[in-house]
Design an enzyme around this catalytic site. Sequence first.
Site, PDB file in Angstrom:
ATOM      1  N   GLU A  73      -9.874  21.725  -7.534  1.00  0.00           N
ATOM      2  CA  GLU A  73      -9.521  22.383  -8.916  1.00  0.00           C
ATOM      3  C   GLU A  73     -10.620  22.411  -9.537  1.00  0.00           C
ATOM      4  O   GLU A  73     -11.785  21.579  -9.462  1.00  0.00           O
ATOM      5  CB  GLU A  73      -8.378  21.472  -9.899  1.00  0.00           C
ATOM      6  CG  GLU A  73      -8.186  22.155 -11.144  1.00  0.00           C
ATOM      7  CD  GLU A  73      -8.902  21.214 -12.064  1.00  0.00           C
ATOM      8  OE1 GLU A  73      -8.355  21.433 -13.158  1.00  0.00           O
ATOM      9  OE2 GLU A  73     -10.005  20.772 -11.908  1.00  0.00           O
ATOM     10  N   HIS A 132       9.019  22.636   1.327  1.00  0.00           N
ATOM     11  CA  HIS A 132       8.257  23.834   0.734  1.00  0.00           C
ATOM     12  C   HIS A 132       9.597  24.705  -0.415  1.00  0.00           C
ATOM     13  O   HIS A 132       9.300  25.804  -0.604  1.00  0.00           O
ATOM     14  CB  HIS A 132       8.269  24.937   1.675  1.00  0.00           C
ATOM     15  CG  HIS A 132       6.980  24.483   2.529  1.00  0.00           C
ATOM     16  ND1 HIS A 132       6.894  23.721   3.463  1.00  0.00           N
ATOM     17  CD2 HIS A 132       5.898  25.120   2.647  1.00  0.00           C
ATOM     18  CE1 HIS A 132       5.758  23.554   4.054  1.00  0.00           C
ATOM     19  NE2 HIS A 132       5.059  24.262   3.396  1.00  0.00           N
TER      20      HIS A 132
END
Lengths: 333, 381
Positions: A73, A132
């Site tokens: 990030e 997922h």
Amino acid sequence: MSFLRGSFIDALVVLQMMVRDALNQAMDEELERDERVFLLGEEVAQYDGAYKVSRGLWKKYGDQRIIDTPISEVRAGLRPICEFMTFNFSMQAIDQVINSAAKTCYMSAGFQAVPIVFRGPNGSSAGVAAQHSQCFAAWYAHCPGLKVVSPWNSEDAKGLLKAAIRDDNPVVFMENELMYGVPFEMSEEALSKDFVLPIGKAKIERPGNHVTLVSHSRCVGHCLDAAAVLAKEGIECEVINLRSIRPMDTDAIEASVMKTNHLVTVEGGWPQFGVGAEICAKIMEGPAFNYLDAPVTRVTGVDIPMPYAKILEDNSVPQIKDIIFSIKKTLNV
Amino acid sequence: KLKMLTNISNVLRACAQRNVAAVVMSARTYADFTPEATFEIKKCDTFKLDEAPATQVVLTRDEGLEYYRIMQTIRRMELKADQLYKQKIIRGFCHLYDGQEACAVGIEASINLSDHLITAYRAHGYTLTRGGTVKEIMAELTGRRGGIAKGKGGSMHMYTKHFYGGNGIVGAQVPLGAGVALACKYQGNNQLCVCLYGDGAANQGQIFETYNMANNRYGMGTSVERAAASTDYFRRGEFIPGLRVDGMDLLCVREATRFAADHCRSGKGPILMELQTYRYHGHSMSDPGVSYRTREEIQEVRSKSDPISMLKDRMLSNNMASIEELKEIDVEVRKEIEDAALFATTDPEPPLEELCNHIYYNDAAVEVRGTNPWAKLKSVS
């Protein structure tokens, strides 16, 4: 005369746009508008995006502004759009989302802003199994300092993503993989470069008098389908598309409940400590409680990790029949 | 004349005791000070570098006085914080920086305020070198409205322009630092980011992810620097060049940072600096700091390698300042700290009306739920 003809032709031009293209258009417009905006994420550049949401952007804006990265990030003076291939992967960076992004404005007493958008597919898909398929709406919406947005259709996708990019705060923008390829009508207004939807405002997709359905993301479509079926039986559902999970448009929900006296929440995520749970609590604490003729009903994903086999997966998420069943139970019909 | 001779002999004796290599540029009367002197400093170990920082460096009198003042200010500020913590006026976490002043001051000496810096939780010293005042740092430690973060952040969350804290989660600041460096590169402003972390963070996965990103076709101006106890951290970058630096010697840190900054700004990419430094206090106020080391060890470092003493000796033995002058600085620093401590203990706490402010930036006022459904609080940006 020519003026009238012009508007007649305009009315005929109805554009269908898929959700992924609406997202693409939103990012394209915002990249053009503000050079501090840039996109990073796995495969967003040369691969055109794992789900093709960023297709064409790398070719147009280049290496500087569309960056392939490992899961990590960045911020500082720029306005990044950080794409997670799926929000399940955001857990690798969740410390940054919460401790570095969400809390920083408060900890610095307003000195350090974090204008970042975290976006990507959230919730269940098709056959991608337990690791997922999780819905992260409740986890992120729990945290002060974040804004959490969950669009349903193409207009939502475009208007809310533009709003998220222009917002000076960290916004978690939860898309849905199964919605990417679904086309929706886009009004002319929605096609304009300045089409921005307000974060924190819900939309009434379908008015009705008998029961309020509150939902977000893909389930909004299921609610509308259920409403269509029930309309034939004389039950008129008011369908509210939350659009924002945090801040949530509680006023809209309350106004509707005060009209219909019945509330059913519908979400793909797990029941415990979820979006529906929060809505129940909010309704209990507000003026709408006294208008309820029945307890609020929550329709949610089944409280299990997502299984793989199709029949199991299909029965792990709310189906239209589950919504109809719940509405009828709530209405006691 | 006699006074001067006495002075020189004192100086020479001091030299011999401290083993400080110095070259006296010129001998003048007592009233004139040497404007600058050249010093021999330790050579840095290098990794994947063809050159190394210089070992002969020049210190001017003005620089020396300035560095002395700032280091002494950090030292006194940290010791005052220790005192206030023991009096329970500072609460929660407090990680003290005394012993490590050469790092903060040496780094700042070779970068600009327009550059960027981010560190972990042992951040008070950097908050000062990056533009904060003692007053607002101490008032933040005591949680008052005059604090640098209005009392909202505390010890680990102080910010100034181009200083991104103060970060509580070990290692988290490293990817953030890389992001800042990316922003510098993106904006083409020739600025760099100094990103600091300690031994604890050094083994984290996100550090190596950051090395990967910093080097992976970005060529970012990230200079990564660490404090380590032992082992070859400066080699751990594998594909990133590194320097090992004497973190107790301000001049070493300054020179190494100058070298590293040039490396970054010339587009050669990131560089690792391993600063061998030493903290006198334990990890935090709850760590006495003697369970993993002996008091003798701490005492030895204090007597042989204290950064402030080292600078003081250099300046005195080169006639760059008088002992009175330095004492005067001490007195001024002490006063500044006392005034700041007074402010920090008397300034009122933040008003309750501001409890919910600054959740968001540049946003309309919102209502925030209090502890019960009837408590509707207000938040403004």
